[in-house]
Design an enzyme around this catalytic site. Sequence first.
Site, PDB file in Angstrom:
ATOM      1  N   GLU A  96       0.832   6.187  22.625  1.00  0.00           N
ATOM      2  CA  GLU A  96       0.769   5.346  23.828  1.00  0.00           C
ATOM      3  C   GLU A  96       2.165   4.849  24.195  1.00  0.00           C
ATOM      4  O   GLU A  96       2.533   4.782  25.369  1.00  0.00           O
ATOM      5  CB  GLU A  96      -0.161   4.157  23.538  1.00  0.00           C
ATOM      6  CG  GLU A  96      -0.566   3.371  24.739  1.00  0.00           C
ATOM      7  CD  GLU A  96      -1.483   4.109  25.697  1.00  0.00           C
ATOM      8  OE1 GLU A  96      -1.025   5.093  26.289  1.00  0.00           O
ATOM      9  OE2 GLU A  96      -2.637   3.689  25.853  1.00  0.00           O
ATOM     10  N   THR A 123       1.726   3.467  34.531  1.00  0.00           N
ATOM     11  CA  THR A 123       1.495   2.242  33.746  1.00  0.00           C
ATOM     12  C   THR A 123       2.790   1.446  33.554  1.00  0.00           C
ATOM     13  O   THR A 123       2.782   0.217  33.619  1.00  0.00           O
ATOM     14  CB  THR A 123       0.870   2.577  32.376  1.00  0.00           C
ATOM     15  OG1 THR A 123      -0.400   3.178  32.620  1.00  0.00           O
ATOM     16  CG2 THR A 123       0.672   1.341  31.521  1.00  0.00           C
TER      17      THR A 123
HETATM   18  N1  HSE Z   1      -3.499  -3.059  28.977  1.00  0.00           N
HETATM   19  C1  HSE Z   1      -2.737  -1.981  29.563  1.00  0.00           C
HETATM   20  C2  HSE Z   1      -2.196  -2.436  30.903  1.00  0.00           C
HETATM   21  C3  HSE Z   1      -3.618  -0.790  29.742  1.00  0.00           C
HETATM   22  O1  HSE Z   1      -2.971  -2.998  31.667  1.00  0.00           O
HETATM   23  O2  HSE Z   1      -1.021  -2.217  31.177  1.00  0.00           O
HETATM   24  C4  HSE Z   1      -2.935   0.369  30.397  1.00  0.00           C
HETATM   25  O3  HSE Z   1      -3.866   1.362  30.677  1.00  0.00           O
END
Ligand code: HSE
Length: 300
Positions: free
Chosen positions: A130, A183
């Site tokens: 990740e 992201t």
């Molecule tokens: N918790 C993370 C975010 C998940 O919201 O950036 C990313 O998929």
Amino acid sequence: NSIKAFAPATVANVACGFDIFGFAIEAPGDVVEIKKRDEPGVVITEITGDEGRLPRNAEKNAVTVVMLHLLKHLGIKDFGAEVVLHKNMPLGSGMGSSAASAVAGVVAMNELLGNPLTRQELLPFAMEGEKIASGSAHADNVGPSLLGGFVVIRSYNPLDIFTIPIPDDLYCTLVHPDIEINTKDARFILRNEVSLKNTIAQMGNVAGLVAGLMKADYDLIGRSMVDVIIEPVRSILIPEFKEVKQAAIANGALGCSISGSGPSMFALSKGKANAESAGVAMQQKFADAGIESSMHVSAI
Ligand code: HSE
């Protein structure tokens, strides 16, 4: 002989639980095939479904980075493996796409090695995947993709992660509009400071959501699916956000918010029929604005 591993898409954050809540859905999910080869080195021989966009270099792709970390941890040198990745979900979709690849990758390699580690023990390796894909080692996608169910991450340091029981009749609707959000960018725009007032509101909703899920109190689940910290900032990246959310709730959903870092939006509903009618209404709102979308309805 080759080994195949499947890892499902996930919904992270679940409204109020930024980086601490996530759950797995049944499908779609990524599939990794792995087999031993005589020459040393882990190589990616094929990736399907990514339109050629993911790195083919094993040290740069989440699916193999996790394998390299696992081999290093186990002290295994000169191991040779060929890896095929079937991507069954869009990149930058908010459906935990990179997490699914990382989890399928680490599970496949662990199995090829005779399962030296448990699922729980594989988690830190999946988090490394990740990190390479999104710049941060959050566990709210890899956790549920690896362990299944609804996952809570109480603490990152030390890692304290567990699943909680949820009602049998809880369904998720996931609607993916045909746009892409990275992201890294969606994390970059967040503010680092949170007011005391918003912290109090968010803590109330976090407590309410956990209690609602564990007591099968659907009204409480709905009332708690409120995010006063992240959603107001990120929702500006999603066209028609407000309309889609309202349509979901007006058509049977308990609540609706952004899935992970978006642009997918998810709703939770009591029963499959509600989840489907909410989804149709959500897709209609995107369609009204000329945005194509796909929908997945799944038990959790
Ligand atoms: N918790 C993370 C975010 C998940 O919201 O950036 C990313 O998929």
